[in-house]
Design a protein around this motif. Sequence first.
Motif, PDB file in Angstrom:
ATOM      1  N   ASP A   1       0.621  -1.474  -0.086  1.00 18.41           N
ATOM      2  CA  ASP A   1      -0.250   0.145  -0.001  1.00 18.41           C
ATOM      3  C   ASP A   1       0.985   0.997  -0.248  1.00 18.41           C
ATOM      4  O   ASP A   1       0.979   2.247   1.213  1.00 18.41           O
ATOM      5  N   ILE A   2       1.269   1.611  -1.673  1.00 16.98           N
ATOM      6  CA  ILE A   2       2.410   2.714  -1.141  1.00 16.98           C
ATOM      7  C   ILE A   2       1.891   3.767  -0.848  1.00 16.98           C
ATOM      8  O   ILE A   2       2.823   4.829  -0.174  1.00 16.98           O
ATOM      9  N   LYS A   3       0.461   4.054  -0.688  1.00 16.30           N
ATOM     10  CA  LYS A   3      -0.221   5.706  -0.575  1.00 16.30           C
ATOM     11  C   LYS A   3       0.132   5.314   1.237  1.00 16.30           C
ATOM     12  O   LYS A   3       0.650   6.669   1.032  1.00 16.30           O
ATOM     13  N   ASN A   4       0.573   4.426   1.989  1.00 13.36           N
ATOM     14  CA  ASN A   4       0.424   4.795   3.409  1.00 13.36           C
ATOM     15  C   ASN A   4       1.865   4.140   3.210  1.00 13.36           C
ATOM     16  O   ASN A   4       1.467   3.379   4.927  1.00 13.36           O
ATOM     17  N   ALA A   5       2.128   4.006   2.358  1.00 12.06           N
ATOM     18  CA  ALA A   5       3.766   3.571   3.456  1.00 12.06           C
ATOM     19  C   ALA A   5       4.491   4.552   3.533  1.00 12.06           C
ATOM     20  O   ALA A   5       6.426   4.340   3.062  1.00 12.06           O
ATOM     21  N   HIS A   6       4.921   5.896   3.916  1.00  2.95           N
ATOM     22  CA  HIS A   6       5.784   7.027   4.371  1.00  2.95           C
ATOM     23  C   HIS A   6       6.976   6.674   4.889  1.00  2.95           C
ATOM     24  O   HIS A   6       7.231   6.944   4.987  1.00  2.95           O
ATOM     25  N   HIS A   7       6.148   5.405   6.386  1.00  2.00           N
ATOM     26  CA  HIS A   7       7.669   5.194   7.255  1.00  2.00           C
ATOM     27  C   HIS A   7       8.502   4.329   6.354  1.00  2.00           C
ATOM     28  O   HIS A   7       9.809   4.289   6.481  1.00  2.00           O
ATOM     29  N   TRP A   8       8.054   3.968   5.169  1.00  2.39           N
ATOM     30  CA  TRP A   8       9.075   2.567   4.627  1.00  2.39           C
ATOM     31  C   TRP A   8      10.262   3.593   3.574  1.00  2.39           C
ATOM     32  O   TRP A   8      10.929   3.893   2.882  1.00  2.39           O
ATOM     33  N   LYS A   9       9.029   4.862   3.183  1.00  2.31           N
ATOM     34  CA  LYS A   9       9.569   5.977   2.075  1.00  2.31           C
ATOM     35  C   LYS A   9      10.665   6.851   3.073  1.00  2.31           C
ATOM     36  O   LYS A   9      11.897   7.293   2.782  1.00  2.31           O
ATOM     37  N   LEU A  10      10.376   6.983   4.492  1.00  2.00           N
ATOM     38  CA  LEU A  10      11.489   8.177   5.171  1.00  2.00           C
ATOM     39  C   LEU A  10      12.431   6.930   5.227  1.00  2.00           C
ATOM     40  O   LEU A  10      13.702   7.875   5.476  1.00  2.00           O
ATOM     41  N   LYS A  11      12.766   5.775   5.712  1.00  2.00           N
ATOM     42  CA  LYS A  11      13.782   5.192   5.579  1.00  2.00           C
ATOM     43  C   LYS A  11      14.728   4.857   4.722  1.00  2.00           C
ATOM     44  O   LYS A  11      15.677   5.064   4.683  1.00  2.00           O
ATOM     45  N   GLU A  12      14.074   4.683   3.593  1.00  2.00           N
ATOM     46  CA  GLU A  12      15.001   4.418   2.277  1.00  2.00           C
ATOM     47  C   GLU A  12      15.379   5.592   2.127  1.00  2.00           C
ATOM     48  O   GLU A  12      16.582   6.064   1.862  1.00  2.00           O
TER      49      GLU A  12
END
Length: 264
Positions: A203-214
Amino acid sequence: MATAFGRALHIPSCSLSLVCKNVSKPSFGVAKLPWPAQAGKARTRTRVMVTRAQLRPTWLPGLDPPPYLDGSLAGDYGFDPLGLGEDPESLRWYVQAELVHARFAMLGVAGILLTDLLRVAGISSIPVWYEAGAIKYEFANTGTLFIVQLLLMGFVETKRYMDFVSPGSQAKAPFLGVEDSFEGLEPGYPGGPILNPLGLAKDIKNAHHWKLKEIKNGRLAMMAMLGIFVQASVTHVGPVDNLVEHLSDPWHKTIVQTLANSSS
């Protein structure tokens, strides 16, 4: 914010709203408020230093981020001293450019450290990273490798750019039937079993945590690559060689002594 601050100081929020007209705003986000008068007591004016609560962290505490950086982007800390992102279309392109460079940097740092460790440990005769491009490989000549790399990377980058221009368009026009394996989620995040085998951000729209880590790890890797470039230019050896030399004499083999000796 006024309500929360008023509760903290036991001041009604309406009192704060009444004195907001007299607030002076010095630098670094500090406001000076007069203390509201209390019933039955002489009116006094006490200067209270109030630090404005930040809705989100910024790269330099106390500075307000520009209005076009509203915190919706992963890793947005309001850093844009040159104002490059004022234009929405330019900002959209810079976000994708940073993401791609971050991923290349992470791969580059991992590849350089791994091959350098194998070389220093004597496990393999891999050349130092900045000389690897000049090595002649037995399985193919340099011209063939260059053409293959040009075709493969050209195809991938073209597809990525077209998906940036028209999000989702590349999944609608199959090429050799491989698009289904990438499941384009949104520009910059193709996903699928090949590029997202663990399914961490379906669910890329709610994957802010993973985007931030990357993006955080990617920015760190870009800084590491810059350090590796400078280190190779100054010392003419790999990063693991520099680490081994430093550990052999930590008090004298440092970056300060190395730069001083290189300039003399």
